[in-house]
Motif scaffolding. Structure first.
Motif, PDB file in Angstrom:
ATOM      1  N   ALA A 150      -7.168   3.178   0.765  1.00 52.25           N
ATOM      2  CA  ALA A 150      -6.422   2.153   0.035  1.00 52.25           C
ATOM      3  C   ALA A 150      -7.421   1.303  -0.757  1.00 52.25           C
ATOM      4  O   ALA A 150      -8.514   1.757  -1.089  1.00 52.25           O
ATOM      5  CB  ALA A 150      -5.605   1.303   0.995  1.00 52.25           C
ATOM      6  N   GLY A 154      -4.596  -2.789  -3.939  1.00 56.01           N
ATOM      7  CA  GLY A 154      -3.274  -2.468  -3.428  1.00 56.01           C
ATOM      8  C   GLY A 154      -2.785  -3.504  -2.436  1.00 56.01           C
ATOM      9  O   GLY A 154      -1.609  -3.895  -2.447  1.00 56.01           O
ATOM     10  N   TYR A 164      -3.114   1.592 -10.178  1.00 54.13           N
ATOM     11  CA  TYR A 164      -4.018   1.800  -9.042  1.00 54.13           C
ATOM     12  C   TYR A 164      -3.518   1.043  -7.806  1.00 54.13           C
ATOM     13  O   TYR A 164      -3.473   1.584  -6.698  1.00 54.13           O
ATOM     14  CB  TYR A 164      -5.402   1.317  -9.456  1.00 54.13           C
ATOM     15  CG  TYR A 164      -6.517   1.537  -8.476  1.00 54.13           C
ATOM     16  CD1 TYR A 164      -7.100   2.785  -8.308  1.00 54.13           C
ATOM     17  CD2 TYR A 164      -7.036   0.462  -7.749  1.00 54.13           C
ATOM     18  CE1 TYR A 164      -8.167   2.968  -7.433  1.00 54.13           C
ATOM     19  CE2 TYR A 164      -8.092   0.630  -6.880  1.00 54.13           C
ATOM     20  CZ  TYR A 164      -8.660   1.886  -6.725  1.00 54.13           C
ATOM     21  OH  TYR A 164      -9.703   2.058  -5.858  1.00 54.13           O
ATOM     22  N   GLY A 165      -3.112  -0.212  -8.007  1.00 53.67           N
ATOM     23  CA  GLY A 165      -2.630  -1.019  -6.890  1.00 53.67           C
ATOM     24  C   GLY A 165      -1.357  -0.454  -6.276  1.00 53.67           C
ATOM     25  O   GLY A 165      -1.196  -0.428  -5.052  1.00 53.67           O
ATOM     26  N   LYS A 168      -2.343   2.572  -4.232  1.00 53.35           N
ATOM     27  CA  LYS A 168      -3.127   2.246  -3.039  1.00 53.35           C
ATOM     28  C   LYS A 168      -2.284   1.594  -1.948  1.00 53.35           C
ATOM     29  O   LYS A 168      -2.493   1.863  -0.757  1.00 53.35           O
ATOM     30  CB  LYS A 168      -4.309   1.354  -3.423  1.00 53.35           C
ATOM     31  CG  LYS A 168      -5.394   2.068  -4.221  1.00 53.35           C
ATOM     32  CD  LYS A 168      -5.911   3.301  -3.497  1.00 53.35           C
ATOM     33  CE  LYS A 168      -7.218   3.799  -4.068  1.00 53.35           C
ATOM     34  NZ  LYS A 168      -7.684   5.044  -3.381  1.00 53.35           N
ATOM     35  N   LEU A 169      -1.348   0.743  -2.310  1.00 54.00           N
ATOM     36  CA  LEU A 169      -0.476   0.181  -1.277  1.00 54.00           C
ATOM     37  C   LEU A 169       0.478   1.257  -0.764  1.00 54.00           C
ATOM     38  O   LEU A 169       0.835   1.272   0.417  1.00 54.00           O
ATOM     39  CB  LEU A 169       0.301  -1.029  -1.795  1.00 54.00           C
ATOM     40  CG  LEU A 169       1.040  -1.825  -0.711  1.00 54.00           C
ATOM     41  CD1 LEU A 169       0.090  -2.295   0.377  1.00 54.00           C
ATOM     42  CD2 LEU A 169       1.773  -3.012  -1.311  1.00 54.00           C
TER      43      LEU A 169
END
Length: 298
Positions: A150, A154, A164-165, A168-169
């Motif tokens: 992660a 994220g 991207y966030g 990643k979350l």
């Protein structure tokens, strides 16, 4: 306690450089046999190179055992073939570190749908592809250690990284479900949020910070999280030799009834609703409903 990986087979995606390379090198130093997977693309995911082969040569020169693999995590059939090759050579796959990633940073206003989709495809769907490809094997052998990568972007957000966030979350959420589904098969699933100076971050970090945030200073967390005595369902932050634990928490909450069961009631009770006194760290989604039921019974 001396953490070793003798007899274990590991796959590390995106291992042609940076964090993945550091993980692969340390795993082989500690006895693992490693599939070094890397498509060899640039930071934005374009192009190809022989990055994985160079890491395999580095491992061999140090006396370790590894094979290079150039499959794309975005192609499930390629992930299946990679796992099949590892099993044919070494008999199983015990560890998967989902590390492959790309960056296409822009403010959301300037981000194209294609740039959003591609980053989610590589990070989130790519990790799901690789994990699905090893899942049946790990269930059959009643042993598996899986690490999702992660990011603080994220967990907490970062300007210019909506794609991207989101990915990643999503990976943290994927890990939280898979740790439940894998538990009875001795499959442990954890999440790492690393901060490291790599080609992904070389134009973001000041030079002094770039030197401090080495991939090697993150690797100890990654290896612990895929070790035999690893925890399960942990989210660990790591950078420059500093290690942290992150949690998704839930406050005790407030029950509203009658006229207070309204937007105005929520506004009036907002301070109490967000009061973190006695907050908990649920281990499954069902615990939120259970907490609500307890409120109803009080």
């Amino acid at each position: 306690m001396n953490i070793r990986f003798d007899g274990k087979v590991a796959i590390v995606t995106g291992a042609g450089g940076g964090l993945g390379r550091a993980y692969a090198l340390e795993l082989t130093r500690r006895g693992a046999r490693v599939v070094v997977n890397d498509l060899g693309g640039s930071r934005d995911g374009t192009g190809q190179s022989d990055a994985a082969l160079k890491v395999v040569e580095e491992i061999a020169a140090a006396g370790g055992e590894a094979i290079a693999n150039g499959a794309s995590v975005t192609e499930y059939e390629q992930m299946e073939a990679m796992v099949a090759a590892a099993k044919e050579r070494w008999g199983g796959v015990h560890i998967l570190i989902n590390n492959a990633g790309v960056l296409r940073d822009r403010s959301f206003a300037n981000m194209t749908p294609d740039d959003f989709r591609f980053v989610v495809d590589v990070h989130l769907l790519g990790s799901a592809n690789a994990t699905k490809a090893v899942w049946a094997t790990m269930r059959e052998q009643a042993y598996g250690r899986i690490l999702m990568t992660a990011s603080s972007s994220g967990l907490y957000g970062n300007f210019g990284q909506a794609n991207y966030g989101a990915a990643k979350l999503g990976l943290a959420g994927l890990a939280k479900t898979l740790h439940l589904e894998g538990a009875k098969y001795n499959i442990r699933v954890n999440t790492l949020a690393p901060t490291a100076g790599t080609r992904m971050t070389e134009d973001i970090f000041p030079e002094a910070a770039f030197q401090a945030f080495t991939p090697e200073s993150v690797a100890p967390a990654a290896l612990f999280l895929v070790s035999e005595d690893a925890p399960n369902n942990a989210i660990v932050g790591a950078g420059a030799g500093v290690f942290q634990a992150a949690h998704v928490t839930l406050t005790q909450g407030v029950r509203l009834t009658g006229d207070a069961l309204s937007p105005e009631g929520v506004a009036a009770q907002w301070q109490a609703i967000t009061d973190r006194t006695g907050e908990v760290v649920p281990q499954s989604g069902g615990e939120q409903a259970m907490m609500i039921m307890r409120k109803l019974q009080q």
